[in-house]
Design a protein around this motif. Structure first.
Motif, PDB file in Angstrom:
ATOM      1  N   ILE A 135      -3.925  16.331  -4.786  1.00  0.00           N
ATOM      2  CA  ILE A 135      -2.374  15.894  -4.505  1.00  0.00           C
ATOM      3  C   ILE A 135      -2.236  14.701  -5.244  1.00  0.00           C
ATOM      4  O   ILE A 135      -0.898  15.030  -5.649  1.00  0.00           O
ATOM      5  N   GLY A 136      -3.393  13.709  -4.722  1.00  0.00           N
ATOM      6  CA  GLY A 136      -2.963  12.445  -5.330  1.00  0.00           C
ATOM      7  C   GLY A 136      -3.457  11.554  -4.952  1.00  0.00           C
ATOM      8  O   GLY A 136      -4.467  11.885  -4.597  1.00  0.00           O
ATOM      9  N   VAL A 137      -2.763   9.930  -4.913  1.00  0.00           N
ATOM     10  CA  VAL A 137      -3.582   9.295  -4.993  1.00  0.00           C
ATOM     11  C   VAL A 137      -3.694   8.227  -3.810  1.00  0.00           C
ATOM     12  O   VAL A 137      -2.069   8.288  -3.625  1.00  0.00           O
ATOM     13  N   SER A 138      -3.818   7.585  -3.236  1.00  0.00           N
ATOM     14  CA  SER A 138      -3.948   6.171  -2.511  1.00  0.00           C
ATOM     15  C   SER A 138      -3.468   4.967  -2.947  1.00  0.00           C
ATOM     16  O   SER A 138      -4.480   5.151  -3.989  1.00  0.00           O
ATOM     17  N   TYR A 139      -2.521   4.433  -3.139  1.00  0.00           N
ATOM     18  CA  TYR A 139      -2.623   2.442  -3.844  1.00  0.00           C
ATOM     19  C   TYR A 139      -2.185   1.802  -3.178  1.00  0.00           C
ATOM     20  O   TYR A 139      -1.373   1.480  -2.378  1.00  0.00           O
ATOM     21  N   ILE A 149       0.944  -0.922   0.169  1.00  0.00           N
ATOM     22  CA  ILE A 149       0.108   0.343   0.280  1.00  0.00           C
ATOM     23  C   ILE A 149       0.445   0.959  -0.247  1.00  0.00           C
ATOM     24  O   ILE A 149       2.162   1.176   0.625  1.00  0.00           O
ATOM     25  N   GLY A 150       0.484   2.302  -1.359  1.00  0.00           N
ATOM     26  CA  GLY A 150       1.378   3.203  -0.963  1.00  0.00           C
ATOM     27  C   GLY A 150       0.857   4.850  -1.790  1.00  0.00           C
ATOM     28  O   GLY A 150      -0.682   4.852  -1.297  1.00  0.00           O
ATOM     29  N   ILE A 151       1.688   5.467  -1.792  1.00  0.00           N
ATOM     30  CA  ILE A 151       0.930   6.634  -2.101  1.00  0.00           C
ATOM     31  C   ILE A 151       1.870   7.476  -3.120  1.00  0.00           C
ATOM     32  O   ILE A 151       2.845   7.644  -3.300  1.00  0.00           O
ATOM     33  N   ILE A 152       0.953   7.697  -4.109  1.00  0.00           N
ATOM     34  CA  ILE A 152       1.462   8.864  -5.387  1.00  0.00           C
ATOM     35  C   ILE A 152       1.378  10.149  -5.118  1.00  0.00           C
ATOM     36  O   ILE A 152       0.160  10.221  -4.980  1.00  0.00           O
ATOM     37  N   HIS A 153       2.207  11.224  -5.486  1.00  0.00           N
ATOM     38  CA  HIS A 153       1.606  12.277  -5.564  1.00  0.00           C
ATOM     39  C   HIS A 153       1.195  12.764  -7.097  1.00  0.00           C
ATOM     40  O   HIS A 153       2.305  12.333  -8.315  1.00  0.00           O
ATOM     41  N   ASN A 154       0.965  13.942  -7.500  1.00  0.00           N
ATOM     42  CA  ASN A 154       0.445  14.761  -9.231  1.00  0.00           C
ATOM     43  C   ASN A 154       1.333  16.006  -9.043  1.00  0.00           C
ATOM     44  O   ASN A 154       1.646  16.142  -8.172  1.00  0.00           O
ATOM     45  N   ILE A 155       2.848  15.820  -9.007  1.00  0.00           N
ATOM     46  CA  ILE A 155       3.510  16.803  -9.549  1.00  0.00           C
ATOM     47  C   ILE A 155       3.926  17.366 -11.038  1.00  0.00           C
ATOM     48  O   ILE A 155       3.991  16.696 -11.684  1.00  0.00           O
ATOM     49  N   LYS A 156       3.298  18.442 -10.927  1.00  0.00           N
ATOM     50  CA  LYS A 156       3.442  19.697 -11.826  1.00  0.00           C
ATOM     51  C   LYS A 156       5.226  19.785 -12.116  1.00  0.00           C
ATOM     52  O   LYS A 156       6.167  19.923 -10.930  1.00  0.00           O
ATOM     53  N   PRO A 157       5.596  19.806 -13.823  1.00  0.00           N
ATOM     54  CA  PRO A 157       6.520  20.359 -13.826  1.00  0.00           C
ATOM     55  C   PRO A 157       7.794  21.453 -12.964  1.00  0.00           C
ATOM     56  O   PRO A 157       8.811  20.829 -12.533  1.00  0.00           O
ATOM     57  N   GLU A 158       7.017  22.299 -12.987  1.00  0.00           N
ATOM     58  CA  GLU A 158       6.931  23.731 -11.759  1.00  0.00           C
ATOM     59  C   GLU A 158       7.307  23.196 -10.218  1.00  0.00           C
ATOM     60  O   GLU A 158       7.997  24.022  -9.239  1.00  0.00           O
ATOM     61  N   GLN A 159       6.856  22.001 -10.033  1.00  0.00           N
ATOM     62  CA  GLN A 159       6.491  21.361  -8.632  1.00  0.00           C
ATOM     63  C   GLN A 159       8.459  20.629  -8.500  1.00  0.00           C
ATOM     64  O   GLN A 159       8.759  20.204  -7.503  1.00  0.00           O
ATOM     65  N   LEU A 160       8.662  20.315  -9.573  1.00  0.00           N
ATOM     66  CA  LEU A 160       9.152  18.974  -8.907  1.00  0.00           C
ATOM     67  C   LEU A 160      10.612  19.389  -8.524  1.00  0.00           C
ATOM     68  O   LEU A 160      10.877  18.290  -7.969  1.00  0.00           O
ATOM     69  N   GLU A 195       3.171  16.261 -16.738  1.00  0.00           N
ATOM     70  CA  GLU A 195       2.811  16.308 -15.750  1.00  0.00           C
ATOM     71  C   GLU A 195       3.548  14.643 -15.093  1.00  0.00           C
ATOM     72  O   GLU A 195       3.965  13.282 -15.794  1.00  0.00           O
ATOM     73  N   HIS A 196       3.656  14.867 -14.005  1.00  0.00           N
ATOM     74  CA  HIS A 196       4.579  13.409 -13.016  1.00  0.00           C
ATOM     75  C   HIS A 196       3.534  13.130 -12.205  1.00  0.00           C
ATOM     76  O   HIS A 196       2.581  13.283 -11.125  1.00  0.00           O
ATOM     77  N   TRP A 197       3.436  11.542 -12.141  1.00  0.00           N
ATOM     78  CA  TRP A 197       2.569  10.414 -11.022  1.00  0.00           C
ATOM     79  C   TRP A 197       3.115   9.717  -9.936  1.00  0.00           C
ATOM     80  O   TRP A 197       3.166   8.203 -10.949  1.00  0.00           O
ATOM     81  N   PRO A 198       4.267   9.326  -9.903  1.00  0.00           N
ATOM     82  CA  PRO A 198       5.522   9.088  -9.102  1.00  0.00           C
ATOM     83  C   PRO A 198       5.141   8.293  -7.902  1.00  0.00           C
ATOM     84  O   PRO A 198       4.858   9.282  -6.766  1.00  0.00           O
ATOM     85  N   ILE A 199       5.349   7.222  -7.991  1.00  0.00           N
ATOM     86  CA  ILE A 199       5.071   6.823  -6.102  1.00  0.00           C
ATOM     87  C   ILE A 199       6.152   7.128  -5.570  1.00  0.00           C
ATOM     88  O   ILE A 199       7.490   6.579  -5.386  1.00  0.00           O
ATOM     89  N   THR A 200       5.497   7.977  -4.309  1.00  0.00           N
ATOM     90  CA  THR A 200       6.545   8.458  -3.012  1.00  0.00           C
ATOM     91  C   THR A 200       6.845   7.326  -2.277  1.00  0.00           C
ATOM     92  O   THR A 200       7.311   6.838  -1.533  1.00  0.00           O
ATOM     93  N   TYR A 201       5.565   6.725  -1.657  1.00  0.00           N
ATOM     94  CA  TYR A 201       5.603   6.233  -0.963  1.00  0.00           C
ATOM     95  C   TYR A 201       4.742   4.312  -1.228  1.00  0.00           C
ATOM     96  O   TYR A 201       3.657   4.775  -1.566  1.00  0.00           O
ATOM     97  N   ILE A 202       5.436   3.489  -0.852  1.00  0.00           N
ATOM     98  CA  ILE A 202       5.393   2.280  -0.749  1.00  0.00           C
ATOM     99  C   ILE A 202       5.421   1.169   0.174  1.00  0.00           C
ATOM    100  O   ILE A 202       6.960   0.805   1.192  1.00  0.00           O
ATOM    101  N   GLU A 203       4.869   0.774   0.828  1.00  0.00           N
ATOM    102  CA  GLU A 203       4.931  -0.805   1.901  1.00  0.00           C
ATOM    103  C   GLU A 203       4.551  -2.026   1.365  1.00  0.00           C
ATOM    104  O   GLU A 203       3.174  -1.892   1.469  1.00  0.00           O
ATOM    105  N   PRO A 204       5.445  -2.925   2.354  1.00  0.00           N
ATOM    106  CA  PRO A 204       6.651  -3.029   2.818  1.00  0.00           C
ATOM    107  C   PRO A 204       7.540  -2.905   1.448  1.00  0.00           C
ATOM    108  O   PRO A 204       7.686  -3.105   0.247  1.00  0.00           O
ATOM    109  N   VAL A 205       8.906  -1.796   2.255  1.00  0.00           N
ATOM    110  CA  VAL A 205       9.760  -1.897   0.449  1.00  0.00           C
ATOM    111  C   VAL A 205      10.715  -2.640   0.168  1.00  0.00           C
ATOM    112  O   VAL A 205      10.584  -2.472  -0.834  1.00  0.00           O
ATOM    113  N   SER A 206      10.840  -3.478   1.571  1.00  0.00           N
ATOM    114  CA  SER A 206      11.514  -4.758   0.543  1.00  0.00           C
ATOM    115  C   SER A 206      10.676  -5.371  -0.234  1.00  0.00           C
ATOM    116  O   SER A 206      11.910  -5.844  -1.255  1.00  0.00           O
TER     117      SER A 206
END
Length: 333
Positions: A234-238, A117-128, A152-163
């Protein structure tokens, strides 16, 4: 003369006995009715058994679909719980906080079949630049990948378990059509959405899977129009899913009497025949059913067949016993 009379009397008695020993029309009528009754009883019993078997298959098929629905709904609740956690922390959760939150969920036991389970953020070019600076405070090697041509960017910022999901950290959802299309649908609708079939980067076996998104916005609101949602996202949980892992956690083959195949727009998501369960598949199933089910923006096609365990469980000697008993009685008559 007396001997002739005795002989005639004897012959007459024999003829009477012969006539008495023959089946007359009444006897044939009774025997015919008994045979008809036997056949009717066998047919009625056979139909009853077949009807019960068919109803059992329908229950099994419906149960399979409902269990998948219930499990997906459970995962949706986990995603909205993550959204609530973000809002409770003013959308300023960092990777340390997220790790503690995800650990508290006890994912493996509470949500069997989920891959993380993780968090994805929506990032515009000026916010990168600011985004990368913030995320590299605790993770100096954090980076967004791969490159693409979207605005635009939608990177996976956090995801657990990371391993088990290390390859997914920083993965930009905008690089691939299914991932990107579904995340925009979640953003624009304010609803949880599934992607089409994909292969997870963290799945070494490269088997079919999908992602599940739930959007969150500024001020904790869902907003009332597509335009305001796009401006305030802002983003999505995923949550990522490997399909065979989801099914084994939900519908282990040894616990069901049907074999299962699931597809999305003709593309296979899951097939018992490809998951070491082929020994239980009935090549000539007694029953077959196909159902389309709407799942969070996708239509999953369920192809359900009775399996060999179902065939064994459905065997019944009752109609045969009635037929044999009836034949025996007819012979006695």
């Amino acid at each position: 003369m007396s001997e002739n009379l005795v002989q005639e009397e004897h012959n007459l008695q024999r003829k009477k006995l012969v006539r008495a020993g023959k089946l007359h029309s009444v006897h044939w009528l009774i025997l015919s009715l008994s045979i008809l009754l036997t056949i009717a009883a066998w047919y009625f019993s056979n139909e009853q058994v077949n009807q019960k078997i068919e109803e059992r298959f329908k229950r099994e098929a419906a149960q399979v679909i409902e269990l998948v629905k219930d499990r997906i709904t459970l995962y949706e609740q986990a995603l909205w719980g993550a959204v609530a956690f973000e809002h409770a922390n003013d959308n300023k959760v960092d990777n340390v906080q997220w790790g503690k939150y995800a650990s508290s969920l006890n994912i493996d036991k509470t949500y069997p079949g989920i891959n993380g389970i993780g968090i994805i953020h929506n990032i515009k070019p000026e916010q990168l630049d600011d985004y990368l600076k913030k995320e590299r405070v605790n993770r100096v090697d954090y980076a967004i990948h791969p490159q693409h041509k979207q605005h635009e960017h939608w990177p996976i910022t956090y995801i657990e378990p990371v391993s088990t999901n290390k390859k997914a950290v920083g993965l930009d959802m905008a690089f691939e059509t299914n991932r990107y299309t579904a995340i925009k649908k979640a953003r624009d609708s304010g609803l949880a959405q599934l992607t089409g079939p994909i292969t997870l980067v963290q799945d070494a076996k490269k088997t079919p899977g999908f992602l599940f998104y739930a959007p969150f916005y500024k001020d904790g609101a869902s907003h009332d129009s597509v335009e305001t949602r796009q401006k305030n996202i802002i983003g999505v949980s995923y949550a990522p899913f490997i399909m065979h892992k989801l099914i084994s956690g939900t519908l282990a083959i040894e616990n069901r009497l049907v074999s299962l195949k699931i597809s999305d727009q003709g593309e296979a998501l899951y097939d018992d025949a490809n998951n070491n369960t082929s020994s239980n598949i009935d090549k000539n199933p007694l029953f077959h059913k196909e159902v389309d089910v709407n799942f969070y923006g996708r239509v999953w096609h369920f192809n359900i067949n009775s399996n060999l365990d179902f065939r064994k469980a459905s065997e019944s000697f009752q109609p045969t016993a009635i037929l044999l008993s009836g034949i025996f009685i007819d012979l006695l008559i």
